[in-house]
Write a protein that holds these residues in place. Structure first.
Motif, PDB file in Angstrom:
ATOM      1  N   PRO A  94       3.832  -4.730 -12.173  1.00 47.27           N
ATOM      2  CA  PRO A  94       4.994  -5.320 -11.487  1.00 47.27           C
ATOM      3  C   PRO A  94       6.312  -4.749 -12.003  1.00 47.27           C
ATOM      4  O   PRO A  94       6.447  -4.410 -13.182  1.00 47.27           O
ATOM      5  CB  PRO A  94       4.873  -6.813 -11.818  1.00 47.27           C
ATOM      6  CG  PRO A  94       3.441  -7.019 -12.197  1.00 47.27           C
ATOM      7  CD  PRO A  94       2.998  -5.738 -12.842  1.00 47.27           C
ATOM      8  N   GLN A 303      -0.400  -0.396  -0.191  1.00 46.54           N
ATOM      9  CA  GLN A 303      -0.136  -1.052  -1.476  1.00 46.54           C
ATOM     10  C   GLN A 303       0.433  -2.443  -1.265  1.00 46.54           C
ATOM     11  O   GLN A 303       0.037  -3.401  -1.930  1.00 46.54           O
ATOM     12  CB  GLN A 303       0.830  -0.193  -2.294  1.00 46.54           C
ATOM     13  CG  GLN A 303       1.077  -0.711  -3.705  1.00 46.54           C
ATOM     14  CD  GLN A 303       1.956   0.248  -4.486  1.00 46.54           C
ATOM     15  OE1 GLN A 303       3.091   0.512  -4.112  1.00 46.54           O
ATOM     16  NE2 GLN A 303       1.425   0.776  -5.577  1.00 46.54           N
ATOM     17  N   TRP A 304       1.360  -2.556  -0.316  1.00 46.57           N
ATOM     18  CA  TRP A 304       1.975  -3.857  -0.021  1.00 46.57           C
ATOM     19  C   TRP A 304       0.955  -4.824   0.584  1.00 46.57           C
ATOM     20  O   TRP A 304       0.891  -5.995   0.211  1.00 46.57           O
ATOM     21  CB  TRP A 304       3.143  -3.651   0.933  1.00 46.57           C
ATOM     22  CG  TRP A 304       3.832  -4.924   1.323  1.00 46.57           C
ATOM     23  CD1 TRP A 304       4.650  -5.690   0.553  1.00 46.57           C
ATOM     24  CD2 TRP A 304       3.737  -5.584   2.592  1.00 46.57           C
ATOM     25  NE1 TRP A 304       5.085  -6.792   1.255  1.00 46.57           N
ATOM     26  CE2 TRP A 304       4.536  -6.751   2.510  1.00 46.57           C
ATOM     27  CE3 TRP A 304       3.067  -5.288   3.778  1.00 46.57           C
ATOM     28  CZ2 TRP A 304       4.671  -7.636   3.583  1.00 46.57           C
ATOM     29  CZ3 TRP A 304       3.201  -6.167   4.848  1.00 46.57           C
ATOM     30  CH2 TRP A 304       3.993  -7.328   4.742  1.00 46.57           C
ATOM     31  N   HIS A 307      -1.707  -5.868  -2.093  1.00 46.99           N
ATOM     32  CA  HIS A 307      -1.202  -6.436  -3.340  1.00 46.99           C
ATOM     33  C   HIS A 307      -1.796  -7.802  -3.690  1.00 46.99           C
ATOM     34  O   HIS A 307      -2.125  -8.044  -4.860  1.00 46.99           O
ATOM     35  CB  HIS A 307       0.330  -6.529  -3.295  1.00 46.99           C
ATOM     36  CG  HIS A 307       0.928  -7.184  -4.505  1.00 46.99           C
ATOM     37  ND1 HIS A 307       0.935  -6.579  -5.733  1.00 46.99           N
ATOM     38  CD2 HIS A 307       1.519  -8.403  -4.665  1.00 46.99           C
ATOM     39  CE1 HIS A 307       1.502  -7.392  -6.613  1.00 46.99           C
ATOM     40  NE2 HIS A 307       1.869  -8.497  -5.994  1.00 46.99           N
ATOM     41  N   ILE A 311      -5.062  -3.918  -7.000  1.00 42.06           N
ATOM     42  CA  ILE A 311      -4.022  -2.934  -7.299  1.00 42.06           C
ATOM     43  C   ILE A 311      -4.404  -1.622  -6.626  1.00 42.06           C
ATOM     44  O   ILE A 311      -5.422  -1.007  -6.970  1.00 42.06           O
ATOM     45  CB  ILE A 311      -3.867  -2.725  -8.812  1.00 42.06           C
ATOM     46  CG1 ILE A 311      -3.395  -4.018  -9.479  1.00 42.06           C
ATOM     47  CG2 ILE A 311      -2.877  -1.592  -9.101  1.00 42.06           C
ATOM     48  CD1 ILE A 311      -3.333  -3.932 -10.989  1.00 42.06           C
TER      49      ILE A 311
END
Length: 368
Positions: A94, A303-304, A307, A311
């Motif tokens: 993060p 990735q978004w 999430h 990961i």
């Protein structure tokens, strides 16, 4: 002026890629050091073998973002070389954690230096406090005074830029005991050498494609690279001369450089991978840039979306593509002028050491 003997050096992040090279060099080449404290979250027990009758090496496990841990490591120190950093340009951790380690950790180091009267601090910054920027503006043979459109939108360069500004702003500050704090910052370009984890990843990736490397970036794109041993050497010289000539080095920034050739990341990596039978496919990019950019955007979208569940952090994203495809080369002699730096290792030596390390992967594969 530094003491003739008996100094305590504290190296934060001393078990990392650069930190471990720095600690070994400090243990082998120092003349006025009584103790080297290696502060890191994950300890490398092999460093204990560096202790001698002249130099005591102490491993201290702790979190740079913890004020208490930092104080325990630094109290009684004379010189701090602050290499501890969380390098993440892929979104593996993060953004808040990157900031906590790189910014809050540096705040903790500065606070303890002030309260404990530790006068000398050398900070390991990064070329990414300058660029490349996401607009793709080239930085061609630049130096510390070159004007450049600095633009950051990623946690890592943002955090390193903020931390460096804090370190430089602290130079000349009055600290406990009526002393003055002196600081300087070193900005390595792309560091390579033994222990470079990204090179290990490229090696494994190449094995999956039959030791073939598919060109993605034009060979005309150039990057400055610097050998880890020379970066460590520059840190040691800076730490010594910061004490001898604090008014000259205090508040200054220095790019880390040596005689490594300017090449694209792909061509530079092939200087080492080719020794293991890897070969580059095509002299020109096999994939158009716009398609690479679409893939990078798709990776960011995935990735978004993923999430909440896992990961997903591939090497290629819009930021890493911008960095890889933008020329960023340094040509400067500032460190030589200010404190007599010259590369300790030639390009031929740096290449030989790195190739030997990469070849050790071969032995690991055969032993499986």
């Amino acid at each position: 002026m530094p003491a003739e003997k008996g100094q305590v050096y504290v190296v934060t992040g001393g078990c990392g890629f650069l930190g471990s090279h720095l600690v070994r060099m400090l243990a082998e080449r120092s003349r006025n050091v009584a103790e080297i404290r290696v502060f890191d979250l994950h300890l490398d027990e092999t460093l204990r073998t560096l202790s001698t009758d002249q130099v005591k090496l102490t491993l201290i496990q702790g979190d740079i973002s913890s004020p208490e841990d930092v104080r325990a490591a630094l109290v009684g120190g004379d010189v701090v070389i602050h290499t501890a950093s969380l390098v993440d340009v892929w979104g593996r951790v993060p953004a808040s954690k990157v900031t906590k380690v790189n910014v809050t950790g540096t705040e903790n180091v500065l606070r303890v230096c002030e309260e404990e009267g530790i006068q000398y601090l050398v900070y390991t910054s990064s070329m990414e406090v300058v660029g490349p920027n996401i607009h793709g503006d080239p930085f061609y043979r630049g130096n510390e005074d070159t004007e450049y459109n600095i633009y950051h939108d990623q946690p890592y360069p943002l955090s390193k830029s903020k931390a460096e500004k804090m370190v430089l702003a602290a130079n000349g500050k009055k600290i406990n005991g009526g002393k003055i704090l002196y600081t300087c910052s070193l900005r390595p370009t792309g560091i390579y050498g033994e222990g470079h984890e990204l090179m290990r990843q490229f090696y494994k990736q190449g094995l999956r494609t039959g030791r073939r490397v598919f060109r993605a970036i034009p060979p005309s794109t150039e990057h400055g690279r610097v050998y880890v041993g020379n970066v460590a050497w520059m840190h040691l010289l800076a730490a010594h001369h910061l004490q001898e000539r604090p008014s000259a080095l205090g508040g200054q920034v220095y790019f880390c450089y040596d005689h490594s050739p300017y090449k694209s990341y792909e061509d530079f990596n092939m200087e080492f991978l080719s020794a293991c039978g890897f070969r580059m496919i095509s002299s020109r990019p096999l994939v158009p840039y716009f398609l690479l950019y679409l893939i990078a955007l798709l990776n960011s979208l995935l990735q978004w979306l993923l999430h909440p569940f896992c990961i997903y952090a591939p090497i290629l994203n819009p930021y890493t593509l911008a960095v890889a495809s933008t020329t960023f080369t340094v040509q400067t002699d500032k460190a030589e002028r200010h404190f007599g730096y010259k590369p300790l290792f030639s390009w031929e030596e740096s290449k030989r050491h790195t190739v030997a390390w990469v070849k050790s992967f071969e032995e690991g594969e055969k032993s499986r």
